[in-house]
Design an enzyme around this catalytic site. Sequence first.
Site, PDB file in Angstrom:
ATOM      1  N   LYS A   1       0.927  -1.111   0.189  1.00  0.00           N
ATOM      2  CA  LYS A   1       0.075   0.254   0.517  1.00  0.00           C
ATOM      3  C   LYS A   1       0.780   1.370   0.078  1.00  0.00           C
ATOM      4  O   LYS A   1       2.202   1.678  -0.169  1.00  0.00           O
ATOM      5  CB  LYS A   1      -0.716   0.383   1.489  1.00  0.00           C
ATOM      6  CG  LYS A   1      -1.615  -1.440   0.911  1.00  0.00           C
ATOM      7  CD  LYS A   1      -2.904  -1.218   0.469  1.00  0.00           C
ATOM      8  CE  LYS A   1      -3.766  -2.083  -0.786  1.00  0.00           C
ATOM      9  NZ  LYS A   1      -4.354  -3.314   0.509  1.00  0.00           N
TER      10      LYS A   1
HETATM   11  C1  LIG Z   1      -5.333  -4.690   0.632  1.00  0.00           C
HETATM   12  C2  LIG Z   1      -6.866  -4.652   0.713  1.00  0.00           C
HETATM   13  C3  LIG Z   1      -7.409  -4.377   2.238  1.00  0.00           C
HETATM   14  C4  LIG Z   1      -7.425  -5.229   2.963  1.00  0.00           C
HETATM   15  O1  LIG Z   1      -5.737  -4.131   3.730  1.00  0.00           O
HETATM   16  P1  LIG Z   1      -5.375  -5.535   4.991  1.00  0.00           P
HETATM   17  O2  LIG Z   1      -4.748  -4.191   5.832  1.00  0.00           O
HETATM   18  O3  LIG Z   1      -4.220  -6.179   4.578  1.00  0.00           O
HETATM   19  O4  LIG Z   1      -6.904  -6.158   5.761  1.00  0.00           O
HETATM   20  C5  LIG Z   1      -9.128  -3.665   1.745  1.00  0.00           C
HETATM   21  N1  LIG Z   1      -9.484  -3.234   0.709  1.00  0.00           N
HETATM   22  C6  LIG Z   1      -9.194  -3.031  -0.163  1.00  0.00           C
HETATM   23  C7  LIG Z   1      -9.260  -2.510  -0.822  1.00  0.00           C
HETATM   24  C8  LIG Z   1      -7.614  -3.551  -0.227  1.00  0.00           C
HETATM   25  O5  LIG Z   1      -6.502  -3.593  -1.391  1.00  0.00           O
END
Ligand SMILES: *Cc1c(COP(=O)(O)O)cnc(C)c1O
Length: 387
Positions: free
Chosen positions: A185
């Site tokens: 992210k």
């Molecule tokens: C990556 C992602 C998540 C989950 O994030 P985590 O921190 O891995 O739980 C949720 N929603 C979207 C749209 C994502 O791309």
Amino acid sequence: MSPMDFLPFALPDITDREIDAVVAALRSGWITTGPRTREFEQRFSAAAGGGEVVMVNSCTAAMHLALEAIGIQPGDEVIVPTMTFAATAEVVRYLGATPVLVDVLAADHNIDPLAVERAVTSRTRAVIPVHFAGMPCDIDSVTDLGRARGLVVIDDAAHCFPCEYRGRPVGTWADVTAFSFYATKTMTTAEGGAAVTTRPDWAERMRVMSLHGISKDAWKRYSVEGSWYYEIIAPGFKYNMTDIAAALGLVQLERAEEMTDARRRIADQYDSAFAESDTFEVIPRHADRGHSHHLYVLKLRPGALRVGRGEVIERLKQRGVGASVHFIPLHLHPYYRDRFGYRPDSNPIALDLFERSFSLPIYSRMATADVQRVVEAVLDIAREGRR
Ligand SMILES: *Cc1c(COP(=O)(O)O)cnc(C)c1O
């Protein structure tokens, strides 16, 4: 081609500053939830519009806690865009409620406010918009509808930090906002997430439920001002963030704008290569919204090539470029299809976007020459595959 030449799809941006901060946390004697997590909560709050922040170990955990705090029960319905990652709908199932998967807009792959309106029933309690690729959805329409129909709006901002919408920072658009600090992210703590809200009762409930439903957290219990006494007020979860992760996050937060600027320059390079293409479509940016550039998604124009999207990704791989697809719409997956009776054309826009989309590498450490290499690979494949 040696494996070293392979350009990955995503890569975290970790400098010596993050490494030093993590080492300092490890040497400090306090490695799980503690002073660094509290500091990260305060600083993240300042960057996300001032709401109360509960740091947790994933965005999935933050969304689960948010739905629990607002009182989602079995039989309730929660509206979720089908064009998202597994997490957005599975958290609704954790509470025995029903995720209602709605279609997105062809223009920006974001939740369609009219589809939300059509999906509302007497059982609907909440809606979880996603800001696809890092560009905000039409959030004002969603929150207006939420207010009119008594729905709680929980933002899945996993792609969307830092960002603004009509001058307002992400974290202030919805009733609760969930952020992700997963490795790929826009800022990372390896694994991590945050829930942000201005509702003190929900913040308190999320904080308690993030650590076993215990009314005081472990740091307060064991530090000098704490005591041995605690009470379990509900069967909670184990979602707390470690101070090792928070140490990493504090540095990443300071660098978040700079890292997003780097992503933006890459997106600009891709846009100038592909925006006028007769083979590909780019997702145009909205003038009234920011963009965190978590993903860069290209679409094949219908009928432009002899080869399909899957073959394009395969050929990119042969040229040493990692590409991916965001997302396989949830309503196509066996679980949601079979459990809730969706057909592929239940959400026809998402189906069409999925079949034509692929995501190119974008991350702040990516060199300009590497972006150029991706552009050339894509253009070569287009030339070879033209009808
Ligand atoms: C990556 C992602 C998540 C989950 O994030 P985590 O921190 O891995 O739980 C949720 N929603 C979207 C749209 C994502 O791309």
